[in-house]
Design an enzyme around this catalytic site. Structure first.
Site, PDB file in Angstrom:
ATOM      1  N   GLY A 152      52.567  -7.589  11.503  1.00 51.72           N
ATOM      2  CA  GLY A 152      52.171  -7.286  12.877  1.00 51.72           C
ATOM      3  C   GLY A 152      53.201  -7.729  13.887  1.00 51.72           C
ATOM      4  O   GLY A 152      54.210  -8.350  13.543  1.00 51.72           O
ATOM      5  N   ASN A 153      52.946  -7.369  15.123  1.00 49.35           N
ATOM      6  CA  ASN A 153      53.790  -7.752  16.247  1.00 49.35           C
ATOM      7  C   ASN A 153      53.054  -8.751  17.116  1.00 49.35           C
ATOM      8  O   ASN A 153      51.847  -8.695  17.223  1.00 49.35           O
ATOM      9  CB  ASN A 153      54.067  -6.528  17.130  1.00 49.35           C
ATOM     10  CG  ASN A 153      55.259  -5.746  16.669  1.00 49.35           C
ATOM     11  OD1 ASN A 153      56.389  -6.192  16.802  1.00 49.35           O
ATOM     12  ND2 ASN A 153      55.013  -4.587  16.103  1.00 49.35           N
ATOM     13  N   ARG A 154      53.783  -9.612  17.792  1.00 52.75           N
ATOM     14  CA  ARG A 154      53.160 -10.491  18.784  1.00 52.75           C
ATOM     15  C   ARG A 154      52.920  -9.688  20.046  1.00 52.75           C
ATOM     16  O   ARG A 154      53.866  -9.369  20.757  1.00 52.75           O
ATOM     17  CB  ARG A 154      54.100 -11.631  19.122  1.00 52.75           C
ATOM     18  CG  ARG A 154      54.147 -12.680  18.083  1.00 52.75           C
ATOM     19  CD  ARG A 154      54.855 -13.873  18.669  1.00 52.75           C
ATOM     20  NE  ARG A 154      55.286 -14.736  17.591  1.00 52.75           N
ATOM     21  CZ  ARG A 154      56.107 -15.760  17.752  1.00 52.75           C
ATOM     22  NH1 ARG A 154      56.584 -16.026  18.942  1.00 52.75           N
ATOM     23  NH2 ARG A 154      56.435 -16.504  16.736  1.00 52.75           N
ATOM     24  N   SER A 155      51.699  -9.339  20.294  1.00 51.95           N
ATOM     25  CA  SER A 155      51.366  -8.632  21.531  1.00 51.95           C
ATOM     26  C   SER A 155      49.909  -8.886  21.845  1.00 51.95           C
ATOM     27  O   SER A 155      49.048  -8.717  20.982  1.00 51.95           O
ATOM     28  CB  SER A 155      51.600  -7.127  21.358  1.00 51.95           C
ATOM     29  OG  SER A 155      51.030  -6.413  22.430  1.00 51.95           O
TER      30      SER A 155
ATOM     31  N   ALA B  98      53.146  -2.496  21.355  1.00 48.81           N
ATOM     32  CA  ALA B  98      54.233  -3.066  20.542  1.00 48.81           C
ATOM     33  C   ALA B  98      54.021  -2.550  19.121  1.00 48.81           C
ATOM     34  O   ALA B  98      53.292  -3.144  18.332  1.00 48.81           O
ATOM     35  CB  ALA B  98      54.184  -4.581  20.592  1.00 48.81           C
TER      36      ALA B  98
END
Ligand code: CTP
Ligand code: CA
Length: 219
Positions: free
Chosen positions: A30-33, A96
Site C-alpha cells: 500500500g501507499n501512505r495516504s 495515491a
C-alpha cells in the site's frame, strides 16, 4: 474574501486515498495516504453545487455531504470505477495509486521458509493518463504529485507526459505536511503558470484548488 465561484451543473470525479494491492489473504502492498486531501476536494466541490463522484481507496473517513462515494481497494478497481464514472467535466486524481501489484494473489497465506522472498510485481493501470487520453476527456484533468526531491521538474514532467491541465505538487517526507496531516502546502503548475497554495488546512487548500479549476473552466 470573494465569493466562491459556483460549480453548479458540473460533474466532477475525484479519486482519493491509497490503493492496496493484495499479496495473499492477509497481506498487501500500500501507499501512505490518509485520503484527507481528496475527501476535502470532494466536499468543497459538492458545497459549490457540483455533482460529485468520489472514488475512494481504503480509508476511514466519513462520506462528505451530497457526494456519491464508490469504495475500491486496488488500482485496477480504482481505474474501472473512474472510467465508469465518465463522462465528466473535471477529473481530479488525488489518489495515491500503487504503481505495482503482485502478478498473482496467493489463495492461501504465504508461509515463511527461505531467507529471501522475491515477489513478482507488474505495473498497474495509470488512471490519470488514461482519463486524459480518453475520447471523453474531461475539460479539466488535474493530477497530484507527491515528491521528495526535484519537485518542479518531476511535476512539470507529469503535467506534460499525461497532458494535464493542472498538477498540484507537494513535498512529502517532511514533518507537518503531506500524508496524515490536516495541513499541507501545494504548488500548482499549469503549462503557462505556477501558483503556491498554503501552508493551510487541507479543507482550505481544497477550496483554493477548486477556485483555480473554476477559473480555467470559465475562462
Ligand atoms: N496515478 C494514477 N494511476 C497510477 C499512478 C498514478 O492515476 N497507476 C495518478 C495519481 O493519482 C496522481 C498522478 O498520477 O494524480 C501522479 O502520481 P505519481 O505517483 O506522483 O506519479 P507517477 O506517474 O506514478 O510517477 P512516479 O510514481 O514514478 O513518480
Ligand atoms: Ca506513482
Amino acid at each position: 474574501m470573494t465569493a466562491a465561484v459556483s460549480l453548479a451543473g458540473l460533474r466532477i470525479v475525484v479519486s482519493a486515498g491509497p490503493t492496496f494491492e493484495d499479496i495473499d489473504p492477509v497481506r498487501f502492498i500500500g501507499n501512505r495516504s490518509s485520503g484527507k486531501m481528496g475527501f476535502a476536494i470532494a466536499a468543497a466541490a459538492a458545497r459549490r453545487g457540483a455533482q460529485v463522484v468520489l472514488v475512494a481507496g481504503p480509508v476511514h473517513l466519513d462520506t462528505p455531504a451530497s457526494v456519491q462515494r464508490i469504495d475500491v481497494r486496488s488500482a485496477t478497481q480504482l481505474r474501472d470505477a473512474v472510467i465508469a464514472a465518465l463522462p465528466a467535466d473535471v477529473y481530479i486524481g488525488a489518489a495515491a495509486v500503487a504503481d505495482y501489484a503482485p502478478r498473482a494473489i496467493a489463495g492461501n497465506k504465504i508461509k515463511k521458509s527461505a531467507d529471501i522472498l522475491t515477489l513478482e510485481l507488474v505495473r498497474t493501470p495509470d488512471t490519470l493518463a488514461e482519463v486524459s487520453a480518453s475520447p471523453s476527456r474531461p475539460r479539466c484533468v488535474v493530477g497530484f504529485a507527491a515528491e521528495t526531491e526535484n519537485i518542479e521538474a518531476h511535476a512539470r514532467g507529469k503535467l506534460q507526459k499525461k497532458n494535464l491541465d493542472l498538477i498540484a505538487a507537494n513535498r512529502v517526507g517532511v514533518a507537518g505536511s503531506g500524508f496524515e496531516s490536516d495541513d499541507n502546502a501545494l504548488t500548482v503548475y499549469s503549462r503557462d503558470g505556477v501558483q503556491a497554495l498554503g501552508p493551510a488546512p487541507k479543507t482550505q487548500l481544497a477550496d483554493e484548488l477548486l477556485t483555480l479549476i473554476a477559473e480555467r473552466l470559465h475562462a
